[in-house]
Design a protein around this motif. Structure first.
Motif, PDB file in Angstrom:
ATOM      1  N   ILE A 126       0.864  -1.171   0.000  1.00  0.00           N
ATOM      2  CA  ILE A 126       0.000   0.000   0.000  1.00  0.00           C
ATOM      3  C   ILE A 126       0.906   1.227   0.000  1.00  0.00           C
ATOM      4  CG2 ILE A 126      -1.816   1.269   1.192  1.00  0.00           C
ATOM      5  CD1 ILE A 126      -2.898  -1.367   0.634  1.00  0.00           C
ATOM      6  N   TYR A 152      -6.952   9.679  -1.991  1.00  0.00           N
ATOM      7  CA  TYR A 152      -6.355   9.864  -0.662  1.00  0.00           C
ATOM      8  C   TYR A 152      -7.300  10.669   0.215  1.00  0.00           C
ATOM      9  CZ  TYR A 152      -3.328  11.750   2.979  1.00  0.00           C
ATOM     10  OH  TYR A 152      -2.796  12.107   4.192  1.00  0.00           O
ATOM     11  N   LEU A 200     -10.686   6.120   9.766  1.00  0.00           N
ATOM     12  CA  LEU A 200      -9.861   7.332   9.734  1.00  0.00           C
ATOM     13  C   LEU A 200     -10.598   8.470  10.431  1.00  0.00           C
ATOM     14  CD1 LEU A 200      -8.523   7.407   6.033  1.00  0.00           C
ATOM     15  CD2 LEU A 200      -7.572   6.220   8.021  1.00  0.00           C
ATOM     16  N   ASP A 243     -10.418   0.165   3.353  1.00  0.00           N
ATOM     17  CA  ASP A 243     -10.177  -1.280   3.396  1.00  0.00           C
ATOM     18  C   ASP A 243     -11.452  -2.122   3.268  1.00  0.00           C
ATOM     19  OD1 ASP A 243      -9.035  -3.720   3.620  1.00  0.00           O
ATOM     20  OD2 ASP A 243      -8.063  -3.379   5.543  1.00  0.00           O
ATOM     21  N   GLN A 297     -11.703  -4.882   1.564  1.00  0.00           N
ATOM     22  CA  GLN A 297     -11.270  -6.151   0.959  1.00  0.00           C
ATOM     23  C   GLN A 297     -12.143  -7.332   1.301  1.00  0.00           C
ATOM     24  OE1 GLN A 297      -6.871  -6.752   0.148  1.00  0.00           O
ATOM     25  NE2 GLN A 297      -6.913  -5.982   2.221  1.00  0.00           N
TER      26      GLN A 297
HETATM   27  N1  LIG Z   1      -7.822   6.420   0.845  1.00  0.00           N
HETATM   28  C1  LIG Z   1      -6.969   6.504   1.873  1.00  0.00           C
HETATM   29  N2  LIG Z   1      -6.636   7.684   2.389  1.00  0.00           N
HETATM   30  C2  LIG Z   1      -5.769   7.765   3.414  1.00  0.00           C
HETATM   31  N3  LIG Z   1      -5.169   6.724   3.988  1.00  0.00           N
HETATM   32  C3  LIG Z   1      -5.454   5.499   3.534  1.00  0.00           C
HETATM   33  C4  LIG Z   1      -6.374   5.322   2.455  1.00  0.00           C
HETATM   34  N4  LIG Z   1      -6.448   4.007   2.195  1.00  0.00           N
HETATM   35  C5  LIG Z   1      -5.641   3.403   3.077  1.00  0.00           C
HETATM   36  N5  LIG Z   1      -5.031   4.279   3.888  1.00  0.00           N
HETATM   37  C6  LIG Z   1      -4.054   3.978   4.961  1.00  0.00           C
HETATM   38  O1  LIG Z   1      -3.348   2.815   4.623  1.00  0.00           O
HETATM   39  C7  LIG Z   1      -3.579   1.785   5.570  1.00  0.00           C
HETATM   40  C8  LIG Z   1      -3.652   0.444   4.868  1.00  0.00           C
HETATM   41  O2  LIG Z   1      -4.702   0.448   3.910  1.00  0.00           O
HETATM   42  P1  LIG Z   1      -5.797  -0.689   3.902  1.00  0.00           P
HETATM   43  O3  LIG Z   1      -6.724  -0.439   2.782  1.00  0.00           O
HETATM   44  O4  LIG Z   1      -6.402  -0.814   5.266  1.00  0.00           O
HETATM   45  O5  LIG Z   1      -4.912  -1.941   3.575  1.00  0.00           O
HETATM   46  P2  LIG Z   1      -4.905  -3.386   4.225  1.00  0.00           P
HETATM   47  O6  LIG Z   1      -5.992  -4.118   3.557  1.00  0.00           O
HETATM   48  O7  LIG Z   1      -3.576  -3.944   3.851  1.00  0.00           O
HETATM   49  O8  LIG Z   1      -5.118  -3.243   5.679  1.00  0.00           O
HETATM   50  C9  LIG Z   1      -4.874   2.168   6.265  1.00  0.00           C
HETATM   51  O9  LIG Z   1      -4.975   1.632   7.558  1.00  0.00           O
HETATM   52  C10 LIG Z   1      -4.794   3.675   6.254  1.00  0.00           C
HETATM   53  O10 LIG Z   1      -4.011   4.145   7.341  1.00  0.00           O
END
Ligand SMILES: Nc1ncnc2c1ncn2[C@@H]1O[C@H](COP(=O)(O)OP(=O)(O)O)[C@@H](O)[C@H]1O
Ligand SMILES: [Mg+2]
Length: 211
Positions: free
Chosen positions: A11, A72, A116, A127, A129
């Motif tokens: 990521i 973001y 967030l 997330d 997923q």
């Molecule tokens: N759109 C976004 N804007 C800001 N931060 C993000 C965003 N997407 C992910 N993050 C940051 O990245 C981290 C990991 O992303 P995430 O989608 O949760 O991946 P994973 O599935 O590996 O946990 C999140 O916990 C967050 O802190």
């Protein structure tokens, strides 16, 4: 900037044409995890497409089977920001209601890093997923939607306990029997798989997982 790397990929925070976005790169996943990672990213893309325009959900900026691009969202994860203002939870409840109305259940809200706190203090969710994206709203959908809500209330109990209503306290104290069943079966299995095989359950910035 690298935000996170594990067996399922990387990521990263990137900038394209001076727009900040979050890239999930499946090619960085280990070969044995790639099918799983790709399905998870496809599910996330499907969820984000269905949630297009919801304030507090990242925009889907691209998905080509290998990399997923999300808009973001400026802010901090819950475990850092520790939201203590009741208005955070009011907005979060509204956000969940919007998800559920569009037929999406998040399913991974026990994890603080998936919540967030935006720079203006309002909530956002990332997330998707393992989200439920198919839209059918039967018994299982309602059960899982209720679990989403319970996870939010657990975070509220941690950071803003005085603002829990009597109804919310009652909901926290009496898990539905079928949710116990789910915990005992599906979710435990999922966690086992996540922990044993992918080793990814607990490596996100030390955020707590409440369950
Ligand atoms: N759109 C976004 N804007 C800001 N931060 C993000 C965003 N997407 C992910 N993050 C940051 O990245 C981290 C990991 O992303 P995430 O989608 O949760 O991946 P994973 O599935 O590996 O946990 C999140 O916990 C967050 O802190
Ligand atoms: Mg996450």
């Amino acid at each position: 900037m690298l935000l996170k790397a594990d067996e399922l990929g990387r990521i990263e925070l990137i900038e394209r044409d001076s727009v900040r976005m979050i890239r999930r790169d499946i090619r960085a996943a280990r070969w044995w995890a790639r099918v799983f990672a790709q399905r998870a990213a496809a599910r996330e893309a499907r969820a984000l497409a269905k949630l297009h325009g919801v304030d507090g959900v990242p925009a889907l900026l691209g998905w080509n089977g290998r990399e997923l691009l999300r808009g973001y969202i400026a802010g901090q994860p819950m475990q850092q920001a520790q939201p203590r203002d009741p208005s955070y939870y009011r907005d979060a409840l509204r956000l969940l209601a919007q998800l559920h109305r569009r037929g999406i259940v998040h399913n991974d809200l026990a994890k603080e890093p998936n919540w967030l706190v935006r720079t203006d203090g309002r909530p956002a969710l990332v997330d998707f997923q393992i989200a439920w994206t198919r839209g059918r709203r039967g018994r299982l959908f309602r059960l899982l939607a209720r679990e989403d809500l319970r996870h939010l209330l657990k975070h509220k109990r941690t950071y803003c306990m005085h603002a829990l209503t009597a109804r919310q306290q009652a909901m926290l104290q009496t898990p539905a029997p079928h949710s116990r069943l789910w915990r005992a079966t599906g979710k435990r299995l999922y966690k086992l798989i996540a922990r044993r095989i992918f080793g990814y359950w607990d490596n996100e910035g030390k955020g707590r997982v409440r369950d």
